[in-house]
Design a protein around this motif. Sequence first.
Motif, PDB file in Angstrom:
ATOM      1  N   ALA A   1      -3.374 -58.999  75.758  1.00  0.00           N
ATOM      2  CA  ALA A   1      -2.606 -57.820  75.360  1.00  0.00           C
ATOM      3  C   ALA A   1      -1.447 -58.287  74.492  1.00  0.00           C
ATOM      4  CB  ALA A   1      -2.085 -57.067  76.579  1.00  0.00           C
ATOM      5  N   VAL A   2      -1.165 -57.526  73.458  1.00  0.00           N
ATOM      6  CA  VAL A   2      -0.095 -57.868  72.524  1.00  0.00           C
ATOM      7  C   VAL A   2       0.802 -56.652  72.345  1.00  0.00           C
ATOM      8  CG1 VAL A   2       0.462 -58.509  70.140  1.00  0.00           C
ATOM      9  CG2 VAL A   2      -1.458 -59.600  71.294  1.00  0.00           C
ATOM     10  N   ARG A   3       2.107 -56.890  72.277  1.00  0.00           N
ATOM     11  CA  ARG A   3       3.059 -55.816  71.990  1.00  0.00           C
ATOM     12  C   ARG A   3       4.204 -56.393  71.154  1.00  0.00           C
ATOM     13  NH1 ARG A   3       5.913 -55.072  78.027  1.00  0.00           N
ATOM     14  NH2 ARG A   3       7.346 -56.874  77.844  1.00  0.00           N
ATOM     15  N   ILE A   4       5.023 -55.497  70.619  1.00  0.00           N
ATOM     16  CA  ILE A   4       6.175 -55.890  69.815  1.00  0.00           C
ATOM     17  C   ILE A   4       7.439 -55.449  70.546  1.00  0.00           C
ATOM     18  CG2 ILE A   4       7.331 -55.722  67.588  1.00  0.00           C
ATOM     19  CD1 ILE A   4       4.573 -57.040  67.443  1.00  0.00           C
TER      20      ILE A   4
ATOM     21  N   ALA B   1      -4.493 -71.490  71.948  1.00  0.00           N
ATOM     22  CA  ALA B   1      -5.063 -71.144  70.641  1.00  0.00           C
ATOM     23  C   ALA B   1      -5.031 -69.634  70.408  1.00  0.00           C
ATOM     24  CB  ALA B   1      -6.449 -71.739  70.472  1.00  0.00           C
ATOM     25  N   MET B   2      -6.008 -69.104  69.642  1.00  0.00           N
ATOM     26  CA  MET B   2      -5.875 -67.762  69.080  1.00  0.00           C
ATOM     27  C   MET B   2      -5.931 -66.672  70.147  1.00  0.00           C
ATOM     28  SD  MET B   2      -9.463 -67.139  67.090  1.00  0.00           S
ATOM     29  CE  MET B   2     -11.047 -67.151  67.915  1.00  0.00           C
TER      30      MET B   2
ATOM     31  N   GLY C   1      -5.727 -59.197  62.717  1.00  0.00           N
ATOM     32  CA  GLY C   1      -6.736 -58.468  63.466  1.00  0.00           C
ATOM     33  C   GLY C   1      -6.290 -58.030  64.849  1.00  0.00           C
ATOM     34  N   GLN C   2      -7.296 -57.653  65.654  1.00  0.00           N
ATOM     35  CA  GLN C   2      -7.051 -57.089  66.980  1.00  0.00           C
ATOM     36  C   GLN C   2      -6.954 -58.179  68.046  1.00  0.00           C
ATOM     37  OE1 GLN C   2      -6.434 -53.983  67.382  1.00  0.00           O
ATOM     38  NE2 GLN C   2      -7.111 -53.138  65.411  1.00  0.00           N
ATOM     39  N   PRO C   3      -6.253 -57.893  69.159  1.00  0.00           N
ATOM     40  CA  PRO C   3      -6.216 -58.842  70.279  1.00  0.00           C
ATOM     41  C   PRO C   3      -7.611 -59.100  70.838  1.00  0.00           C
ATOM     42  CG  PRO C   3      -4.504 -57.176  70.517  1.00  0.00           C
ATOM     43  CD  PRO C   3      -5.392 -56.727  69.397  1.00  0.00           C
TER      44      PRO C   3
END
Length: 235
Positions: A55-58, A30-31, A48-50
């Motif tokens: 951790a999130v990246r592009i 899920a989210m 919104g924010q992680p």
Amino acid sequence: GAALPDDLAQLARQEEIRLAPCYGATETAAMVCALTPERFLAGDGGCGQPLVDVAVRIDPLTGAVEVATDRLSPGWIGAGVANGGDGLEPLPCTTDGWWRSGDGGLLGPAGLEILGRLDGAILSGGETVFPEQLEQRLRLLVKREGWPLKELLLLGVAEPGWGERLTALLRPEPGADGTALIRSMELAVMAWPPAERPRRWLLCEPLAPSPAGKWERHHWQQWLQAQSPGQWPGS
């Protein structure tokens, strides 16, 4: 599972409904990002924010959203397991353990913004174009102008010199003048960048999402390929 349409977001803010748009997937349990209701009501968009364990990246080359978290799925049951074999099909992860989604995105001060599915993006005149975003812009325009449009879908079609150009499939409201609708929409997008402007507009009476509310783009690509070019307005 789809993005929150801009018109519904605006209506929710007018009614002061405390929504928390989020981003996630089956693979991430899920989210993994969420926009707080306060920031939503203040007019912020995106997801919104992680969350604290994420951790999130592009990816700089593909623009894909990548996620690292302890709650990533170990994989999925493939045909081998179903037939008595052992092991799981691994997730599409990078060498350093980040799960690579099929979504394109941006990271900014407000958090994560999803641009659309990478498998639905097209390269047009050297520009990466996300049809889903343009569809939302068109639907807002249709609602504001009161045009009699029931359904809309943008698809990429190969074109020499461009790579791909957009074709718009339209399903007017019953009894509406489809030719007049196309003309109105063509004029309305004349100021858009060329890569984002549909090259052709085609009436499509059966156009509709799946019963689950998803657009089966491959199906409509096949439908489009089966049409005679002589049926395309302006051809």
